[in-house]
Design a protein around this motif. Sequence first.
Motif, mmCIF file in Angstrom:
data_model
loop_
_atom_site.group_PDB
_atom_site.id
_atom_site.type_symbol
_atom_site.label_atom_id
_atom_site.label_comp_id
_atom_site.label_asym_id
_atom_site.label_seq_id
_atom_site.Cartn_x
_atom_site.Cartn_y
_atom_site.Cartn_z
ATOM 1 N N ASN A 169 44.312 29.732 33.003
ATOM 2 C CA ASN A 169 42.905 29.469 32.604
ATOM 3 C C ASN A 169 42.569 28.138 32.490
ATOM 4 O OD1 ASN A 169 40.630 30.525 31.292
ATOM 5 N ND2 ASN A 169 41.495 30.645 29.237
ATOM 6 N N ARG A 170 41.750 27.508 33.330
ATOM 7 C CA ARG A 170 41.240 26.315 33.254
ATOM 8 C C ARG A 170 39.833 26.397 33.809
ATOM 9 N NH1 ARG A 170 45.273 22.408 36.367
ATOM 10 N NH2 ARG A 170 43.921 20.786 35.366
ATOM 11 N N PRO A 171 38.707 26.748 32.895
ATOM 12 C CA PRO A 171 37.453 27.036 33.190
ATOM 13 C C PRO A 171 36.578 25.958 33.922
ATOM 14 C CG PRO A 171 37.778 28.101 31.242
ATOM 15 C CD PRO A 171 39.218 27.242 31.383
ATOM 16 N N SER A 206 40.802 38.328 46.152
ATOM 17 C CA SER A 206 41.227 36.818 46.144
ATOM 18 C C SER A 206 41.854 36.585 44.800
ATOM 19 C CB SER A 206 40.027 35.699 46.174
ATOM 20 O OG SER A 206 39.332 35.936 47.713
ATOM 21 N N ARG A 207 41.181 37.066 43.661
ATOM 22 C CA ARG A 207 41.728 37.024 42.404
ATOM 23 C C ARG A 207 43.104 37.497 42.181
ATOM 24 N NH1 ARG A 207 41.872 34.161 37.420
ATOM 25 N NH2 ARG A 207 42.338 35.509 35.938
ATOM 26 N N GLN A 208 43.190 38.784 42.841
ATOM 27 C CA GLN A 208 44.540 39.736 42.522
ATOM 28 C C GLN A 208 45.499 38.717 43.528
ATOM 29 O OE1 GLN A 208 43.016 43.106 44.333
ATOM 30 N NE2 GLN A 208 43.410 44.013 42.180
ATOM 31 N N LEU A 209 45.298 38.332 44.857
ATOM 32 C CA LEU A 209 46.205 37.803 45.465
ATOM 33 C C LEU A 209 46.735 36.397 44.836
ATOM 34 C CD1 LEU A 209 45.122 38.528 49.167
ATOM 35 C CD2 LEU A 209 47.153 39.184 48.182
ATOM 36 N N SER A 210 45.838 35.737 44.366
ATOM 37 C CA SER A 210 46.104 34.197 43.740
ATOM 38 C C SER A 210 46.963 34.403 42.810
ATOM 39 C CB SER A 210 44.830 33.607 43.250
ATOM 40 O OG SER A 210 43.962 33.553 44.230
ATOM 41 N N SER A 211 47.390 35.559 42.437
ATOM 42 C CA SER A 211 48.608 35.777 41.237
ATOM 43 C C SER A 211 49.896 35.134 41.769
ATOM 44 C CB SER A 211 48.558 36.731 40.706
ATOM 45 O OG SER A 211 48.659 38.133 41.628
ATOM 46 N N SER A 212 49.925 35.313 42.929
ATOM 47 C CA SER A 212 51.321 34.987 43.459
ATOM 48 C C SER A 212 51.108 34.339 44.628
ATOM 49 C CB SER A 212 52.026 36.467 43.787
ATOM 50 O OG SER A 212 51.620 37.247 44.883
ATOM 51 N N GLU A 213 50.208 34.437 45.641
ATOM 52 C CA GLU A 213 49.927 33.759 46.928
ATOM 53 C C GLU A 213 49.341 32.354 47.019
ATOM 54 O OE1 GLU A 213 51.137 35.838 49.797
ATOM 55 O OE2 GLU A 213 52.255 35.819 47.928
ATOM 56 N N GLN A 214 49.865 31.344 47.576
ATOM 57 C CA GLN A 214 49.225 30.002 47.662
ATOM 58 C C GLN A 214 47.738 30.179 48.461
ATOM 59 O OE1 GLN A 214 51.646 26.511 48.105
ATOM 60 N NE2 GLN A 214 53.451 27.562 48.283
ATOM 61 N N THR A 215 46.898 29.271 48.355
ATOM 62 C CA THR A 215 45.507 29.279 48.838
ATOM 63 C C THR A 215 45.470 29.523 50.192
ATOM 64 O OG1 THR A 215 44.445 28.293 47.069
ATOM 65 C CG2 THR A 215 43.128 28.220 49.169
ATOM 66 N N HIS A 216 46.372 28.422 51.011
ATOM 67 C CA HIS A 216 46.437 28.366 52.370
ATOM 68 C C HIS A 216 47.116 29.590 52.942
ATOM 69 C CE1 HIS A 216 50.183 26.505 50.973
ATOM 70 N NE2 HIS A 216 51.044 27.271 52.210
ATOM 71 N N THR A 217 48.005 30.205 51.977
ATOM 72 C CA THR A 217 48.579 31.696 52.751
ATOM 73 C C THR A 217 47.574 32.735 52.857
ATOM 74 O OG1 THR A 217 50.963 30.883 51.386
ATOM 75 C CG2 THR A 217 50.433 33.046 52.422
ATOM 76 N N ILE A 218 46.708 32.709 51.959
ATOM 77 C CA ILE A 218 45.541 33.542 52.011
ATOM 78 C C ILE A 218 44.650 33.408 53.127
ATOM 79 C CG2 ILE A 218 43.515 34.743 50.591
ATOM 80 C CD1 ILE A 218 45.118 33.820 48.146
ATOM 81 N N LEU A 219 44.306 32.058 53.289
ATOM 82 C CA LEU A 219 43.502 31.770 54.344
ATOM 83 C C LEU A 219 44.198 31.952 55.827
ATOM 84 C CD1 LEU A 219 42.419 28.279 53.195
ATOM 85 C CD2 LEU A 219 40.987 30.273 53.585
ATOM 86 N N ARG A 266 41.975 31.061 41.229
ATOM 87 C CA ARG A 266 43.336 31.046 40.558
ATOM 88 C C ARG A 266 43.094 30.450 39.120
ATOM 89 N NH1 ARG A 266 47.607 30.339 43.394
ATOM 90 N NH2 ARG A 266 46.573 30.132 45.164
ATOM 91 N N TYR A 267 42.087 29.878 38.830
ATOM 92 C CA TYR A 267 41.868 28.946 37.544
ATOM 93 C C TYR A 267 40.785 29.609 36.689
ATOM 94 C CZ TYR A 267 44.579 25.210 39.657
ATOM 95 O OH TYR A 267 45.712 24.402 40.562
ATOM 96 N N GLY A 268 40.244 30.872 36.962
ATOM 97 C CA GLY A 268 39.252 31.274 36.118
ATOM 98 C C GLY A 268 39.027 32.731 36.411
#
Length: 297
Positions: free
Chosen positions: A13-15, A180-193, A242-244
């Motif tokens: 949580n880093r708005p 994207s928010r759901q996947l960001s809970s465990s996946e790195q950004t480049h993995t999603i891409l 990932r942060y908000g």
Amino acid sequence: MTHPSPAENGLRNRPPLAAAYMVASAFLLIAMDGLVKWLADDRGYHVTQIAFLRYFICLFMALAMAKISSGGMGSLKTRRLKGHLWRSVCNLVTMLTFYVALMLIPLPNAVAIGLAAPIFMTILSIPMLGEKVSFGRWIAVAGGFVGILLIVRPEGGIIEWGSLSALVSAVFWAFTLVSSRQLSSSEQTHTILFYYALTVVFVLGIAMFWFWRTPPLEDALLFIAIGIAGTFGQFCLNQAFRYGQVSMLAPLDYTGLVWAVAIGYVVWGDFPTPIMLAGSGIVVACCIYIMRSGKKE
């Protein structure tokens, strides 16, 4: 059904950081949309070729990101293949329908209709992410839909195909953002891409047998620019979620309208009608309320 808290699922949580990533994403993706419209509308390339080359470039950039990451190429391993596939399908529909809209209507119009996405995001964040939406924010969502109606039908006439395509794109974009928010809970950004780019290249690669057209050097440079802007735009987008929270970030997506109006006016001489501007203003005002009320909850 219970949902894990941000502390439990790895989200942070880093708005302020999330907001910076979201604004950067909006700018990069609108700049990319302007290039897409130029290649599709002015240069005559088919939308499937534009999408294919965009993610062909993205695929290699995602691999490069994985290579230099702390986990190396092993960071591309995933146990959430179904989640990646769902996001990929939603994003593929989003992209193709929006590219069709860019061919048929002015850039500011297409982007303004895309403003519907954060409204849908706020709604979808409840069942998909377990976020809470107050009664006041529900009123703001309803007001946002009134503004959307003004945007989609700025002259009060029949909705045209380009507007319908943009609205369909907005709905699937909302699903994409929430996933994207759901996947960001465990996946790195480049993995999603990586998994999204791989899906697009595979699916649209088949269509290249019918739609491929070899671009000259100047157009090839534009395709490269689209790939770079799109990749970093998606990267910033995934980092933002990932942060908000979705409901907090939703209004910041509207900053893209400013860039769309500027690009549309400078390049094509397009400018939104007064009614469409009024509708956009209503939607933005409602989303500002959603953002501010979300901070208080």
